[in-house]
Design a protein around this motif. Structure first.
Motif, PDB file in Angstrom:
ATOM      1  N   GLN A 101       4.521   9.686  -9.844  1.00 11.42           N
ATOM      2  CA  GLN A 101       4.697   9.121 -11.176  1.00 11.42           C
ATOM      3  C   GLN A 101       5.605   7.903 -11.143  1.00 11.42           C
ATOM      4  O   GLN A 101       6.521   7.767 -11.951  1.00 11.42           O
ATOM      5  N   GLY A 102       5.335   7.044 -10.193  1.00 11.84           N
ATOM      6  CA  GLY A 102       6.198   5.885 -10.041  1.00 11.84           C
ATOM      7  C   GLY A 102       5.591   4.604 -10.581  1.00 11.84           C
ATOM      8  O   GLY A 102       4.400   4.548 -10.903  1.00 11.84           O
ATOM      9  N   GLU A 103       6.437   3.579 -10.678  1.00  8.89           N
ATOM     10  CA  GLU A 103       5.978   2.251 -11.053  1.00  8.89           C
ATOM     11  C   GLU A 103       6.584   1.246 -10.076  1.00  8.89           C
ATOM     12  O   GLU A 103       7.746   1.385  -9.679  1.00  8.89           O
ATOM     13  N   VAL A 104       5.785   0.257  -9.728  1.00 12.08           N
ATOM     14  CA  VAL A 104       6.237  -0.737  -8.761  1.00 12.08           C
ATOM     15  C   VAL A 104       7.151  -1.766  -9.415  1.00 12.08           C
ATOM     16  O   VAL A 104       6.829  -2.318 -10.460  1.00 12.08           O
ATOM     17  N   VAL A 105       8.298  -1.983  -8.777  1.00  7.04           N
ATOM     18  CA  VAL A 105       9.172  -3.083  -9.180  1.00  7.04           C
ATOM     19  C   VAL A 105       9.257  -4.008  -7.970  1.00  7.04           C
ATOM     20  O   VAL A 105       9.827  -3.646  -6.945  1.00  7.04           O
ATOM     21  N   SER A 106       8.654  -5.172  -8.087  1.00  7.28           N
ATOM     22  CA  SER A 106       8.623  -6.105  -6.972  1.00  7.28           C
ATOM     23  C   SER A 106      10.005  -6.704  -6.717  1.00  7.28           C
ATOM     24  O   SER A 106      10.727  -7.045  -7.650  1.00  7.28           O
ATOM     25  N   ASP A 123       0.828  -1.201   0.000  1.00  6.40           N
ATOM     26  CA  ASP A 123       0.000   0.000   0.000  1.00  6.40           C
ATOM     27  C   ASP A 123       0.862   1.252   0.000  1.00  6.40           C
ATOM     28  O   ASP A 123       0.603   2.211  -0.728  1.00  6.40           O
ATOM     29  N   ALA A 124       1.876   1.240   0.839  1.00 10.38           N
ATOM     30  CA  ALA A 124       2.760   2.403   0.931  1.00 10.38           C
ATOM     31  C   ALA A 124       3.424   2.666  -0.418  1.00 10.38           C
ATOM     32  O   ALA A 124       3.492   3.808  -0.883  1.00 10.38           O
ATOM     33  N   ALA A 125       3.890   1.589  -1.027  1.00  6.78           N
ATOM     34  CA  ALA A 125       4.601   1.739  -2.303  1.00  6.78           C
ATOM     35  C   ALA A 125       3.667   2.285  -3.386  1.00  6.78           C
ATOM     36  O   ALA A 125       4.045   3.153  -4.174  1.00  6.78           O
ATOM     37  N   GLN A 126       2.458   1.775  -3.378  1.00  5.67           N
ATOM     38  CA  GLN A 126       1.523   2.231  -4.401  1.00  5.67           C
ATOM     39  C   GLN A 126       1.172   3.708  -4.203  1.00  5.67           C
ATOM     40  O   GLN A 126       1.053   4.470  -5.152  1.00  5.67           O
ATOM     41  N   ALA A 127       1.050   4.095  -2.965  1.00  2.71           N
ATOM     42  CA  ALA A 127       0.761   5.498  -2.665  1.00  2.71           C
ATOM     43  C   ALA A 127       1.904   6.390  -3.153  1.00  2.71           C
ATOM     44  O   ALA A 127       1.678   7.460  -3.736  1.00  2.71           O
ATOM     45  N   VAL A 128       3.111   5.941  -2.936  1.00  2.00           N
ATOM     46  CA  VAL A 128       4.274   6.708  -3.390  1.00  2.00           C
ATOM     47  C   VAL A 128       4.268   6.811  -4.917  1.00  2.00           C
ATOM     48  O   VAL A 128       4.522   7.878  -5.493  1.00  2.00           O
ATOM     49  N   CYS A 129       3.944   5.718  -5.573  1.00  6.41           N
ATOM     50  CA  CYS A 129       3.894   5.712  -7.038  1.00  6.41           C
ATOM     51  C   CYS A 129       2.868   6.705  -7.565  1.00  6.41           C
ATOM     52  O   CYS A 129       3.129   7.465  -8.498  1.00  6.41           O
TER      53      CYS A 129
END
Length: 305
Positions: free
Chosen positions: A27-32, A17-23
């Motif tokens: 203008q970010g994209e998640v890299v697992s 959730d935190a990562a998605q909020a930051v994205c």
RNA sequence: GCCUUGGUAGCUCAGUCGGUAGAGCAGCAGACUGAAAAUCUGCGUGUCGGUGGUUCAAUUCCGCCCCAAGGCA
């Protein structure tokens, strides 16, 4: 150096959730960065964000076949490519996951190119181990790579085996490439670690495991096993999968298996904390706001040029 | 009510022919370069159920009490 944000922390601490909020904010994209989310068909047990809840692009998920193994080297190469692509499009990569080694592998100049992995060599040393025992194996390593032997306890057979393999395939001691790698990051990274009080984390873990059961983890495992994934496959080492396979394959009582999953997850979370305490650069409690922090960091970056 | 067997580390238990105790698991701390949700390393004081007695010395032997499980009524 290009910017990159890391969101790490133990399981069930709220990374996704935190990562998605930051994205969304930057203008970010998640890299697992998760050693098991790479496998197709392992969704419930790895707590992948379901596709309909992904509000930004997610990468390094479902990139491997659970019938075959995957490893850090492959992850490193693929993730770096993905990150280069994200940067190329002018967006911000947000590396999120709980596998510390995977994060380090993209962040730092770890070199896996010197000696790959060879099943034949590995099998031969495994044979040697079987016949002569761990002490002899450790001595064999000491003879060719004393530095690694000194660094590794005799009991850590897996690493001793690997060091032997590296020496044999590369002709050089493994320790040669091993020092201070964390001092030379490849990206300008903000390494955030999400932390929570132990008791709270344990409560969340128990709740998450129960939720996985409700969402059909057993069915997912049956499907994998039925689809040709061997119980010995690397992917089946995953917490949750290996314990529940005991119920499916050997008829072990279900409640005992579920309890084992919770316990194993708690222990895993502890190991993750140990890793991230050392690897991370900034630690956030549930009261801190990762988005505000990331924003400030990005602003500081552009301000500094 | 009587008999039996137990009550020792957070849990499961071992042990002390009387000199205040130790394993597994859990927990805590740490390591980590192609299996990493993997693999490994280090860390063991606890009114030995309570209370009296015997003894130089009791968690250990004896008495009584409390609790648990089983049996007989």
């Amino acid at each position: 150096m290009r910017p990159l944000i890391v969101v790490a922390g133990p399981t069930a601490c709220g990374k996704s959730d935190a990562a998605q909020a930051v994205c969304l904010a930057l203008q970010g994209e998640v890299v697992s960065a998760d050693a098991f989310a790479v496998y197709r068909g392992m969704d419930v047990g790895t707590a992948k964000t379901p596709p309909e809840e992904r509000l930004v692009p997610h990468h390094m998920i479902d990139v491997a076949d659970p019938r075959q193994g995957y490893d850090v080297a492959r992850y490193q190469a693929a993730a770096r490519e993905v990150i280069a692509d994200i940067h190329g499009r002018g967006r911000l990569p947000v590396l999120v996951g709980g596998t510390g080694l995977f994060i380090d592998a993209v962040l730092y100049p770890m070199d896996f190119s010197g000696a790959s992995s060879d099943p034949g060599v590995r099998a031969r040393w495994a044979q040697y181990l079987e016949e002569k025992g761990p002490a002899a194996l450790h001595e064999a390593l000491a003879a060719v790579d004393p530095a690694s032997a000194a660094r590794l306890p005799e009991g850590d057979v897996r690493r001793v085996l690997r060091a032997l393999e590296v020496h044999e395939l590369s002709g050089a001691p493994m320790s040669a490439g091993l020092r201070d790698y964390r001092s030379a990051p490849r990206y300008d990274a903000l390494y955030m670690v999400l932390i929570r009080p132990r008791a709270e984390l344990c409560g969340r873990i128990d709740g998450r495991v129960d939720e996985m059961m409700r969402r059909g983890l057993l069915e997912e495992i049956r499907a994998l096993l039925g689809g040709g994934v061997s119980p010995d496959a690397r992917a089946m080492q995953a917490i949750g999968y290996k314990e529940l396979a005991g119920h499916i394959l050997q008829g072990a009582p279900l409640d005992g298996c579920v309890a084992a999953v919770k316990l194993a997850t708690r222990r895993y979370a502890k190991r993750q904390m140990t890793w991230f305490r050392r690897a991370g650069s900034i630690f956030l409690t549930p009261d801190d706001d990762p988005v505000a922090l990331a924003r400030a960091w990005m602003a500081g970056r552009s301000g500094a040029g």
